[in-house]
Design a protein around this motif. Structure first.
Motif, PDB file in Angstrom:
ATOM      1  N   VAL A   8       2.770  -0.282  13.344  1.00  0.00           N
ATOM      2  CA  VAL A   8       3.984  -0.751  12.679  1.00  0.00           C
ATOM      3  C   VAL A   8       4.814   0.470  12.330  1.00  0.00           C
ATOM      4  O   VAL A   8       4.428   1.266  11.464  1.00  0.00           O
ATOM      5  N   ASP A  34       8.690  -3.119  11.963  1.00  0.00           N
ATOM      6  CA  ASP A  34       8.728  -2.895  10.515  1.00  0.00           C
ATOM      7  C   ASP A  34       7.722  -3.843   9.862  1.00  0.00           C
ATOM      8  O   ASP A  34       7.031  -4.603  10.551  1.00  0.00           O
ATOM      9  N   GLY A  35       7.657  -3.821   8.543  1.00  0.00           N
ATOM     10  CA  GLY A  35       6.670  -4.637   7.856  1.00  0.00           C
ATOM     11  C   GLY A  35       6.853  -6.129   8.071  1.00  0.00           C
ATOM     12  O   GLY A  35       5.876  -6.863   8.252  1.00  0.00           O
ATOM     13  N   THR A  53       0.330   1.961  10.041  1.00  0.00           N
ATOM     14  CA  THR A  53       1.686   1.679   9.578  1.00  0.00           C
ATOM     15  C   THR A  53       2.377   2.918   9.033  1.00  0.00           C
ATOM     16  O   THR A  53       1.738   3.786   8.433  1.00  0.00           O
ATOM     17  N   ASP A  61       8.865  -1.944   3.513  1.00  0.00           N
ATOM     18  CA  ASP A  61       8.214  -0.651   3.751  1.00  0.00           C
ATOM     19  C   ASP A  61       6.707  -0.834   3.951  1.00  0.00           C
ATOM     20  O   ASP A  61       6.143  -1.926   3.762  1.00  0.00           O
ATOM     21  N   GLY A  62       6.063   0.252   4.315  1.00  0.00           N
ATOM     22  CA  GLY A  62       4.648   0.191   4.635  1.00  0.00           C
ATOM     23  C   GLY A  62       3.769  -0.184   3.452  1.00  0.00           C
ATOM     24  O   GLY A  62       2.753  -0.858   3.626  1.00  0.00           O
ATOM     25  N   GLN A  64       4.540  -2.155   0.857  1.00  0.00           N
ATOM     26  CA  GLN A  64       4.644  -3.599   0.645  1.00  0.00           C
ATOM     27  C   GLN A  64       3.929  -4.352   1.771  1.00  0.00           C
ATOM     28  O   GLN A  64       3.279  -5.370   1.532  1.00  0.00           O
ATOM     29  N   PHE A  65       4.051  -3.834   2.983  1.00  0.00           N
ATOM     30  CA  PHE A  65       3.357  -4.454   4.121  1.00  0.00           C
ATOM     31  C   PHE A  65       1.842  -4.480   3.870  1.00  0.00           C
ATOM     32  O   PHE A  65       1.183  -5.505   4.069  1.00  0.00           O
TER      33      PHE A  65
END
Length: 122
Positions: A8, A34-35, A53, A61-62, A64-65
């Motif tokens: 990601v 992206d996320g 990621t 963003d990573g 939050q992902f």
């Protein structure tokens, strides 16, 4: 058995570098931009063996992902490696708190990346 890696990253160049490095090492690579896209891809596939990621991405963003992935009890066991230009200890701590398994700083060494994947996917 061939392992599947979900990458990601919003950088097309980085996704391509990861794809080449990982496919050359025998992995199946699935990519997301992206996320948000990463979560969509996860919904449509068997769980990957490892997720890699980036941190700084548009839309999600990573960090939050990672939190979103970990919020699903069935996905809590998937190792997640963060691959970022960031080296800020606070961000690393936030990533660990969100559920990241490890942190690799860009630019990456393909051999070390593959070694890290093999360690966490064992």
């Amino acid at each position: 058995m061939t392992k599947t890696i979900l990458t990601v990253d919003d950088s097309r160049t980085m996704r391509e570098m990861l794809r080449r490095a990982l496919q050359d090492s025998g992995f199946i690579v699935v990519q997301a931009e992206d996320g948000v896209h990463g979560l969509e891809v996860l919904e449509g596939m068997a769980y990957p063996d490892v997720i890699i990621t980036d941190v700084n991405m548009p839309r999600m963003d990573g960090l939050q992902f990672i939190e979103e992935v970990r919020s699903d009890v069935n996905r809590r066991v998937i190792p997640i490696l963060v691959l970022s230009t960031e080296s800020d200890p606070e961000k690393k701590a936030r990533a660990r708190g969100a559920g990241a398994t490890g942190w690799i700083v860009k630019p990456f060494d393909p051999v070390k990346l593959v070694d890290a994947i093999k360690r966490v996917a064992a």
